[in-house]
Write a protein that holds these residues in place. Structure first.
Motif, short mmCIF file in Angstrom:
data_model
loop_
_atom_site.label_atom_id
_atom_site.label_comp_id
_atom_site.label_asym_id
_atom_site.label_seq_id
_atom_site.Cartn_x
_atom_site.Cartn_y
_atom_site.Cartn_z
N LEU A 63 0.84 -1.21 0.00
CA LEU A 63 0.00 0.00 0.00
C LEU A 63 0.87 1.25 0.00
O LEU A 63 0.59 2.20 -0.74
CB LEU A 63 -0.94 0.00 1.19
CG LEU A 63 -2.03 -1.08 1.18
CD1 LEU A 63 -2.86 -1.01 2.46
CD2 LEU A 63 -2.91 -0.95 -0.05
N ALA A 64 1.92 1.25 0.80
CA ALA A 64 2.81 2.41 0.85
C ALA A 64 3.48 2.66 -0.50
O ALA A 64 3.66 3.81 -0.92
CB ALA A 64 3.86 2.21 1.95
N VAL A 87 -6.21 -6.17 -0.93
CA VAL A 87 -4.89 -6.70 -1.28
C VAL A 87 -4.78 -8.16 -0.84
O VAL A 87 -4.26 -8.99 -1.58
CB VAL A 87 -3.75 -5.85 -0.67
CG1 VAL A 87 -2.39 -6.53 -0.84
CG2 VAL A 87 -3.72 -4.46 -1.29
N PHE A 88 -5.29 -8.48 0.33
CA PHE A 88 -5.27 -9.88 0.75
C PHE A 88 -6.01 -10.75 -0.26
O PHE A 88 -5.51 -11.80 -0.67
CB PHE A 88 -5.87 -10.05 2.15
CG PHE A 88 -5.98 -11.50 2.55
CD1 PHE A 88 -4.84 -12.24 2.83
CD2 PHE A 88 -7.21 -12.13 2.58
CE1 PHE A 88 -4.93 -13.59 3.15
CE2 PHE A 88 -7.31 -13.48 2.90
CZ PHE A 88 -6.17 -14.21 3.19
N ASN A 122 -9.89 2.13 -6.12
CA ASN A 122 -9.79 1.54 -7.45
C ASN A 122 -8.39 1.73 -8.02
O ASN A 122 -7.81 0.81 -8.60
CB ASN A 122 -10.84 2.15 -8.37
CG ASN A 122 -10.96 1.41 -9.68
OD1 ASN A 122 -11.20 0.21 -9.70
ND2 ASN A 122 -10.77 2.13 -10.77
N GLY A 123 -7.83 2.93 -7.85
CA GLY A 123 -6.50 3.21 -8.36
C GLY A 123 -5.42 2.38 -7.68
O GLY A 123 -4.58 1.77 -8.35
N VAL A 124 -5.44 2.36 -6.36
CA VAL A 124 -4.41 1.62 -5.62
C VAL A 124 -4.52 0.12 -5.90
O VAL A 124 -3.52 -0.54 -6.22
CB VAL A 124 -4.51 1.89 -4.10
CG1 VAL A 124 -3.55 1.00 -3.32
CG2 VAL A 124 -4.24 3.36 -3.79
N GLY A 126 -5.96 -1.33 -8.40
CA GLY A 126 -5.67 -1.57 -9.82
C GLY A 126 -4.18 -1.65 -10.08
O GLY A 126 -3.71 -2.52 -10.84
N ARG A 127 -3.41 -0.75 -9.46
CA ARG A 127 -1.95 -0.79 -9.63
C ARG A 127 -1.37 -2.09 -9.07
O ARG A 127 -0.47 -2.69 -9.66
CB ARG A 127 -1.30 0.42 -8.97
CG ARG A 127 -1.49 1.70 -9.78
CD ARG A 127 -0.68 2.88 -9.25
NE ARG A 127 -1.17 3.44 -8.00
CZ ARG A 127 -2.19 4.30 -7.91
NH1 ARG A 127 -2.82 4.69 -9.01
NH2 ARG A 127 -2.56 4.78 -6.74
N ILE A 128 -1.88 -2.52 -7.93
CA ILE A 128 -1.39 -3.76 -7.34
C ILE A 128 -1.83 -4.96 -8.18
O ILE A 128 -1.06 -5.90 -8.40
CB ILE A 128 -1.82 -3.88 -5.87
CG1 ILE A 128 -1.11 -2.78 -5.05
CG2 ILE A 128 -1.51 -5.27 -5.30
CD1 ILE A 128 -1.60 -2.62 -3.63
N ALA A 129 -3.05 -4.92 -8.68
CA ALA A 129 -3.54 -6.02 -9.53
C ALA A 129 -2.70 -6.16 -10.80
O ALA A 129 -2.49 -7.27 -11.30
CB ALA A 129 -5.01 -5.80 -9.89
N ASP A 130 -2.20 -5.03 -11.32
CA ASP A 130 -1.37 -5.07 -12.53
C ASP A 130 -0.10 -5.90 -12.33
O ASP A 130 0.43 -6.46 -13.29
CB ASP A 130 -0.98 -3.66 -12.97
CG ASP A 130 -2.13 -2.90 -13.60
OD1 ASP A 130 -3.15 -3.54 -13.97
OD2 ASP A 130 -2.02 -1.66 -13.72
N ILE A 131 0.38 -5.96 -11.09
CA ILE A 131 1.60 -6.74 -10.82
C ILE A 131 1.31 -7.95 -9.93
O ILE A 131 2.23 -8.59 -9.43
CB ILE A 131 2.69 -5.84 -10.18
CG1 ILE A 131 2.21 -5.24 -8.86
CG2 ILE A 131 3.15 -4.78 -11.17
CD1 ILE A 131 3.30 -4.58 -8.04
#
Length: 139
Positions: A63-64, A87-88, A122-124, A126-131
């Protein structure tokens, strides 16, 4: 409301309460499962609470890294908790598709948090889902 949506809301309640009171989330979970009559704590809600607790250090690190312009501590408590659950689910719950995890977190934010929260989550997420595929491979 669908069963897993209810479970996410119940996990949010438990995690939020434990953080606000400074209590151990697993102790709050145990107490709710033993004493609460409504709403019951489903197995999926318990899985979410336990998973967030177990992986919190890694979740907060992600998240950070991906919450542009925000520290985890500065995030509104509801948003922070929903992000941790999201995220989990993205990284450790294989039976939940990434878009479902994101949509569920965003929808809960829409009803429980600020007007800006759904877009932020959604943004945060989404960025994590991309990786996420890479992150799952290295966990």
């Amino acid at each position: 409301m669908r069963a897993r949506t209810k479970a996410r809301k119940r996990a949010l309640d438990i995690l939020f309460e434990s953080e606000a009171r400074g209590d151990d989330p697993l102790e709050v979970l145990r107490n709710r499962r033993e004493t609460d009559d409504a709403p019951p704590v489903s197995d999926y809600a318990a899985l979410l609470v336990q998973g967030v607790v177990e992986h919190r250090e890694r979740i907060d690190q992600l998240l950070a890294e991906h919450a542009e312009g925000w520290t985890v501590a500065r995030m509104p408590a509801v948003d922070r908790t929903l992000l941790r659950i999201g995220v989990f689910e993205l990284l450790w719950v294989d039976e939940i598709d990434d878009p479902v995890a994101i949509t569920e977190a965003v929808e809960l934010a829409r009803t429980l948090s600020t007007d800006d929260s759904p877009r932020f989550l959604n943004g945060v997420l989404g960025r994590i889902a991309d990786i996420a595929e890479h992150l799952r491979a290295t966990r």
